[in-house]
Enzyme design. Sequence first.
Site, mmCIF file in Angstrom:
data_model
loop_
_atom_site.group_PDB
_atom_site.id
_atom_site.type_symbol
_atom_site.label_atom_id
_atom_site.label_comp_id
_atom_site.label_asym_id
_atom_site.label_seq_id
_atom_site.Cartn_x
_atom_site.Cartn_y
_atom_site.Cartn_z
ATOM 1 N N ASP A 70 -9.235 0.109 14.419
ATOM 2 C CA ASP A 70 -8.234 1.046 14.914
ATOM 3 C C ASP A 70 -8.552 1.356 16.378
ATOM 4 O OD1 ASP A 70 -6.258 3.456 13.679
ATOM 5 O OD2 ASP A 70 -7.315 3.952 15.510
ATOM 6 N N ILE A 71 -7.553 1.250 17.255
ATOM 7 C CA ILE A 71 -7.761 1.569 18.667
ATOM 8 C C ILE A 71 -7.931 3.080 18.798
ATOM 9 C CG2 ILE A 71 -6.784 1.457 20.993
ATOM 10 C CD1 ILE A 71 -5.172 -0.971 20.089
ATOM 11 N N GLU A 90 -1.576 1.083 15.479
ATOM 12 C CA GLU A 90 -2.690 0.570 16.283
ATOM 13 C C GLU A 90 -3.811 0.007 15.416
ATOM 14 O OE1 GLU A 90 -3.358 5.103 15.955
ATOM 15 O OE2 GLU A 90 -1.717 3.665 15.912
#
Length: 444
Positions: free
Chosen positions: A322-323, A365
Site C-alpha cells: 500500500d502506498i 493504492e
Amino acid sequence: MKFPLISDIASTSVVSVDITSSVAEAIGMMLDKDHRNVIVIDKDCFKILTVIDILNIQKNKLDLSVKLSEVHLDIVPVIGREKNVLDTMEYLNNSIEYICVINPDKSLYGIVTHTDITSNIDPDTLMDNYRLQDFLKLNRRIKWVKKDTITFDLLKTMANDAFDNAVIVEDMKPIGILTTKDVMGLIRNKNDLNVSVSEYMSTPIETVPRNSSVKEALEFIKEKHYKRVVVVDNKGNLSGIVTQKELISLTYSRWATLMKEYQKELSEINNILKDKNKEYETLASTDSLTGLYNRYKFSELYLSSYLAMTQRHNEMSMILMDIDFFKKVNDTYGHNTGDNVLVQVSHALLKTLRNIDIVCRWGGEEFIVLLPTANLENALYLAEKLRVYIEELDIDIVGKVTASFGVTQIIEGDEMEDAVARADEALYLAKNSGRNCVKSKLAV
C-alpha cells in the site's frame, strides 16, 4: 439475438448546465429536477457534478458562487447514439457510472447508465451457475456503519472515500442503507446532521442470499429498480454488496461463449466484435490505468498457480503493498498527479520483480503480488527490494513516496481469501509500525 442501439435505451431527460454556470445554479437545478447529478458542458467535453462532489464542496466550505470551471469535475466518456449497446463494454472499467450519448454533430443527446445497460441484458444469457458467493471471495470492501453513527460523520467519510452508499448494521445484520438519493433529500430538506444515521436511513433493507446466481441477482435489480444488491449469509449477516456494473462485467464471458455457439444467429454481433476480441479480453483482465492485472484475472491466476504449486511440491508466497499517505498526494497535487504516482509505482513493480511473478492492482493504492516458487524468506527479500526501489524513486511533482508491505507464504489448503487476509494483517502491522517497512504473517 439482436442488441438495441444506444439511441433506443438512452435517457434524454438530462439536466445539463454550461461550465460557466455557478455551483449554486447547478445544485439548484439538481434539487428542482430531483436529480442526483448534472451534466456540465465544457465545449466538446462533458463533465459531471454528483452528490459526492457536493458533499466535498460543503466539507471544504467552498463558495457556492464560484464557476463550475473552477471545480475539479470528472470527465464523462461519450458514445455515439448510433452505436450498439455492446459497444458500452469498453467503458465498464470507468469509475463513472454514466456515459454521455452524443448526436453526429457532437451535441448532447442523452445519457446511458448502468441501469439502462442492465435492463437490456437478457437474463437467459447470464452465467446461471456463477454464484454471488464465488464473486464475494474476492473480499471486496464495502462501507458499513452501526446505527448510532452520527450522520454528519458518515457523510464526511462517504465524501472522503467516494462511497455512494453505506449499509447500516446491528449485530452485523443489515437494517438499512443510506444512498446518494437519501443524501440529496438531506440536502434539500436541510436536515439536522448531528443525529444518528438511523433517523435517515432507508429501511427495511431488501437483501439476497450469497448462494444466489448472477442471473437471480440481476433479475432482482431489474425488478426492484435498484443500483446494487446487498448480500447476506445464511444467518442474515452482511456479506457484501454487488453493483450493477460488476454484474454487467460478469456477463461478458457468457456472451462470448454464446457468440461461438450460435454463429448464424449471432452473425451481427460477430461482425461487431471481429476487430474487438483482443480489446475485450484485455479489458476483462487488466486495470485500465496501470495496465496491471485486475482482481478478476488475479483470482484466475491464483488458482492455476496454486494448482501448479501443489502438483510440483513448490513453494509460493504473496505480497500486499500500500502506498503510504496516498490520500495526501491526491489532496495536495490532484488526482491526475495521483494517477501518475500509481503508474510509476506499477512500472517499478514490473521492473523489480521476476518474469514469473504475477502483479495486480488490488484497488486504489493497493497492489498484490503472487510469487511462484518463493518461500517466505525469498518473499521478504523481494518485498524489501521493492520497498527500497520505491523509496528511491523521484516522481514528477510529488518527489518521494514510500510504501508498506505485508508478506505471507501460501500453504497447501489455502483459499485465496485466506492468504489475502494474512497478507492484509501483515500490512496492517507494517502501517502500525511506522509505515515504509515490511512485515510478515505466518499461516496458523
